[in-house]
Design an enzyme around this catalytic site. Structure first.
Site, PDB file in Angstrom:
ATOM      1  N   ASP A  72      -3.657  15.315  -4.007  1.00 42.15           N
ATOM      2  CA  ASP A  72      -4.669  15.779  -2.815  1.00 42.15           C
ATOM      3  C   ASP A  72      -4.184  17.117  -2.455  1.00 42.15           C
ATOM      4  O   ASP A  72      -3.099  17.457  -2.696  1.00 42.15           O
ATOM      5  CB  ASP A  72      -4.802  14.717  -1.946  1.00 42.15           C
ATOM      6  CG  ASP A  72      -3.571  14.154  -1.367  1.00 42.15           C
ATOM      7  OD1 ASP A  72      -2.492  14.473  -1.750  1.00 42.15           O
ATOM      8  OD2 ASP A  72      -3.648  14.120   0.041  1.00 42.15           O
ATOM      9  N   GLU A 130      -1.512  11.974   0.305  1.00 40.14           N
ATOM     10  CA  GLU A 130      -0.147  12.499   0.868  1.00 40.14           C
ATOM     11  C   GLU A 130      -0.616  13.318   2.003  1.00 40.14           C
ATOM     12  O   GLU A 130       0.750  13.287   2.910  1.00 40.14           O
ATOM     13  CB  GLU A 130       0.704  13.418  -0.422  1.00 40.14           C
ATOM     14  CG  GLU A 130       1.975  13.489  -0.032  1.00 40.14           C
ATOM     15  CD  GLU A 130       2.203  14.771   0.803  1.00 40.14           C
ATOM     16  OE1 GLU A 130       3.503  14.789   1.425  1.00 40.14           O
ATOM     17  OE2 GLU A 130       1.627  15.763   1.083  1.00 40.14           O
TER      18      GLU A 130
END
Lengths: 358, 358
Positions: A72, A130
């Site tokens: 991400d 994350e």
């Protein structure tokens, strides 16, 4: 969507996966593309959990390393699709995610596909969420459902380190500092108490705060205490009764989580403080034998890691872990995020040399 | 729906029109009910514009007064339908709109119906959209389409004043004070500049600000400068590059709009200030002969009005205007909004005495 071609160069894979947007909570398309490219490979055993994909070799080697990267990114700000740019004669890939950390993921994907017979067993992990609160992380979810997948003798996180080895990481704590007041019509403000005005000393303490630099096992960890959000207000004609300042404390791995909490409560003494999120740091952990061999393979002296990364998660599970990836960490989350092409190739060479040395 | 009975007592009319909900933007049902009750009266000439209704006598008197009230309320919060309640032996009507300002409208409707031959000509105005941005107000619309209807020698707004006469009103200004910084990852905060920390002096100036009380034509206007909203923040791990503080300055009618702007810019000197909304105040206007007669008729010493009301609109058109209505202004918009029955009757007596005295 075109399929990911893992026979392409790692810079080309970087561009391909950066051009599939994957802002936290929207990793599905990229996770699908990775799964489609990795699942058919016969030397890998693939497990998917949400948008996290784990791929393992299982050749019966005595040692296993875990190599992980999050897929991400923080929000896009006009910096997708990527571009090839040249600065002072040096070629870069520019755009959201190039540094944090899709160039690192690209190298991992390429090596996962190509290293059909590595010198150690490898567990590759590409995970979601994350860049948001730790509770949402794909690794948190995976650690609950499949803790066995974290087993290993050493771990590498591909977070950006400009191709150097960065040991351990700072811890991170988020807290909400609240001030209260009494609502009233702003035409008769003396009836109420203004909660936003009451937050003036909170901001003053933050502005005056002088962060420390703390030496841990020979590496210097620089701390920081910052407001990352502020909110308050009911309507344009109402004295507000609540103001919330969200602060983020980055603390050296020598402080325990409890000590970090006590420090923040001390700074904001006299105010309501709620701890919203807390993740301890990790000591460097570079004395492990596999870590020493890794350092020799990739060369260069280790440095401290400032950002909290998932090395702390492995460290807590007893797996020594370091950060090693392409990209200047100072450009992570930056609108001008860009990674030198040469660094992507250098990290690929470093990892390949270590993982194939017998 | 039952037709409005304007031969009922003004407290009964108050209950009837409070029980027809008329939150801003939903005034249609109440405007229809008013029009049906007023239009058949032969001594009134009725004009409807959207949900604003104007009713005029035209007996050729030398003087004309405008008496106005808005028919909308702030949102209902479990406080409709109305109730009769008794507190410490005193009867009240409880519920949304009782104070702001349907009790005032009820008195006006009753007098409009009954005063078939008043001592002065009267222009009654019941209008929509007062509780939202000034641009949506029925009076803004009417002033554009039929400015002639605002002609008069004196105006009374039935806003709640607890049955006292409140002269003029404070002006109001909303401004955005902005601080800027440079985004960076909060793990390496020293690379960025924190815009929220930069707002510390803005909040400190607000907290230290001592508002003035300014005497205008013998009335004391109390000012106020307040933050009504604050916002900033990109993500939990990003040093924010923007913080916005929305401030509301309530200023005495002796300050012009330009002077109010200069004052706010002075307070926040060194910071970016954007004026978002500005409405000048109104001087008391109590030296006009009709105003003096009005004060004698209703009795009691005039007070300053703190909140901005539509008296400022009449004042700007050269029509002296005051606020005079039942209900404690501190209970306006309050969930426990309630009006003493005796105050409704007292305001009815005061207006009737003045409008019929020859």
């Amino acid at each position: 969507m075109r399929a990911l071609d893992l026979t392409a160069s790692s810079p080309d894979i970087t561009r391909a996966i950066c051009d599939i947007p994957s802002v936290s909570d929207h990793e599905g398309a990229l996770a699908d593309a990775i799964e489609r490219a990795i699942a058919p490979l016969p030397h890998l055993e693939v497990h998917r959990d949400g948008d996290t994909i784990v791929a393992r070799t299982d050749a019966g080697h005595a040692q296993r390393v875990v190599i992980a990267g999050h897929i991400d990114t923080v929000p896009i700000n006009g910096n997708v699709p990527t571009r090839d740019v040249t600065i002072d004669g040096e070629p870069y890939i520019w755009g959201r995610g190039t540094v944090d950390m899709k160039a690192g993921v690209a190298v991992q994907l390429k090596l996962a596909a190509e290293l059909v017979d590595p010198a150690v067993d490898i567990t590759w992990m590409w995970y979601d969420h994350e860049e948001v609160a730790a509770e949402h992380s794909g690794l948190t979810r995976l650690a609950a459902s499949r803790p066995d997948l974290f087993a290993g003798d050493f771990a590498i996180l591909g977070e950006p380190t400009a191709g150097l080895v960065e040991g351990g990481c700072n811890g991170t704590l988020r807290a909400i500092v609240r001030t209260h007041g009494v609502r009233a019509h702003s035409a008769r403000s003396w009836i109420g108490e203004n909660a936003i005005h009451a937050a003036a000393p909170v901001l003053a303490r933050l502005a005056e705060y002088r962060p420390r630099t703390i030496s841990v096992e020979g590496l210097e960890y620089r701390e920081g205490l910052n407001a990352v959000a502020i909110s308050g207000g009911v309507a344009g004609n109402v004295i507000p009764d609540l103001c919330e300042v969200q602060v983020n404390f980055r603390f050296a791995p020598s402080r325990s989580e409890e000590e970090a909490v006590a420090h923040v409560r001390g700074v904001f003494e006299g105010f309501e403080v709620e701890i919203a999120d807390l993740a301890g740091g990790a000591r460097p952990g570079l004395d492990a034998p596999l870590a020493q061999r890794f350092l020799q393979a990739v060369g260069g002296a280790p440095r401290p890691k400032y950002g909290w990364t998932d090395v702390a998660r492995f460290s807590r599970l007893g797996v020594p872990a370091v950060n090693y990836g392409p990209g200047d960490p100072l450009l992570a989350h930056h609108d001008e995020e860009r990674v030198p092409v040469a660094q992507i190739e250098e990290v690929e060479r470093g990892l390949r040399a270590w993982l194939t040395a017998r």
